[in-house]
Design an enzyme around this catalytic site. Structure first.
Site, PDB file in Angstrom:
ATOM      1  CB  THR A  70      -1.045  -0.034   1.132  1.00 23.86           C
ATOM      2  OG1 THR A  70      -0.415   0.223   2.372  1.00 23.86           O
ATOM      3  CG2 THR A  70      -1.809  -1.351   1.157  1.00 23.86           C
TER       4      THR A  70
ATOM      5  CB  ALA B  62      -0.865  -2.178   5.723  1.00 21.74           C
ATOM      6  CG  HIS B  63      -0.901   2.613   6.758  1.00 17.66           C
ATOM      7  ND1 HIS B  63      -0.464   3.195   7.903  1.00 17.66           N
ATOM      8  CD2 HIS B  63      -1.963   1.845   7.110  1.00 17.66           C
ATOM      9  CE1 HIS B  63      -1.230   2.827   8.906  1.00 17.66           C
ATOM     10  NE2 HIS B  63      -2.146   2.003   8.449  1.00 17.66           N
ATOM     11  CG  ASP B  64       2.599   5.162   7.570  1.00 17.10           C
ATOM     12  OD1 ASP B  64       3.257   5.979   6.908  1.00 17.10           O
ATOM     13  OD2 ASP B  64       1.373   5.287   7.784  1.00 17.10           O
TER      14      ASP B  64
END
Ligand code: UDP
Length: 218
Positions: free
Chosen positions: A123, A141-143
């Site tokens: 992502t 996923a993010h970060d």
């Protein structure tokens, strides 16, 4: 890419046979002739695997080619690291192979030599190191920040704000709970997460965890 170049999937066993079709499709789209793609294996069992030529590493170096590109398709990250050193020493280029249906969102930094299998999603705002393997249906996923030589087996669910250090191995279907901004969940260097584990807390370096909630193996 250049047709005088030679492309290789290193490892002609289980994972290599899954990576080869992705490599073949990637090269076909780039207009590279199919005969410029080979398997490399240090213990070849047959001259052809699934119709593709198998050669030793010495043969790869001896084969006429403007440049040689290798993707390391061996699940063991320690083996990948030693083979990456060997390739670098011999001027062999690293090669990233990605399935055509991989989803990559915004600001994804992906290090060299990755393998992204079918149905993988990366992502947004993610940093990933060298020679990452993301097997079938896994996501980041993010970060998240992922180190070098990290391996995801199929179906790994790595939620947001997770840090995974070098050489960690995440087993099939494991779920990593999301961390918080500035307070990530951390999977330590060389840690192993067993298949199906539900990881709710950080895992120290070198430790193997299993179960739900995941605990260190005795
Ligand atoms: N292999 C190799 N050089 C090495 C280590 C392994 O060529 O230094 C080859 C090995 O001969 C085998 C493959 O890589 O064909 C690894 O296969 P394995 O089934 O152990 O793992 P997987 O394909 O699941 O990663």
């Amino acid at each position: 890419m250049h047709t005088d170049d030679l492309y290789a999937v290193y490892g002609a066993s289980g994972y290599g046979r899954e990576v080869m079709p992705l490599a073949r499709q990637q090269l076909a789209q780039a207009g590279v002739p199919a005969e410029r793609l080979v398997f490399v294996d240090d213990a070849p069992e047959a001259p052809l695997v699934n119709g593709q030529r198998v050669m030793t590493y010495a043969q790869l170096l001896a084969e006429p080619a403007a440049r040689r590109h290798v993707v390391l398709a061996i699940a063991n990250g320690t083996v990948r690291e030693s083979l990456a050193k060997r390739c670098a020493r011999d001027g062999v280029q690293t090669w990233t192979v990605s399935a055509s249906n991989v989803v990559r969102m915004d600001e994804v930094q992906l290090g060299e030599g990755a393998v992204l299998s079918p149905f993988v999603t990366l992502t947004s705002n993610i940093r990933i190191g060298r020679h990452f393997h993301a097997n079938l249906y896994s996501y980041v996923a993010h970060d998240c920040v992922v180190g070098d030589f990290v391996t995801f087996a199929p179906g790994v669910q790595c939620n947001g704000n997770v840090v995974i250090e070098d050489h960690a191995y995440i087993g099939t279907g494991a779920v990593l709970k999301q961390g918080r901004p500035g307070q990530p969940l951390v999977i330590g260097r060389g840690a192993v997460v067993g298949m199906g584990a539900v990881v709710t807390k950080s895992v120290p370096a070198g430790v193997t965890v299993v179960g739900n909630p995941a605990r260190a193996m005795a």
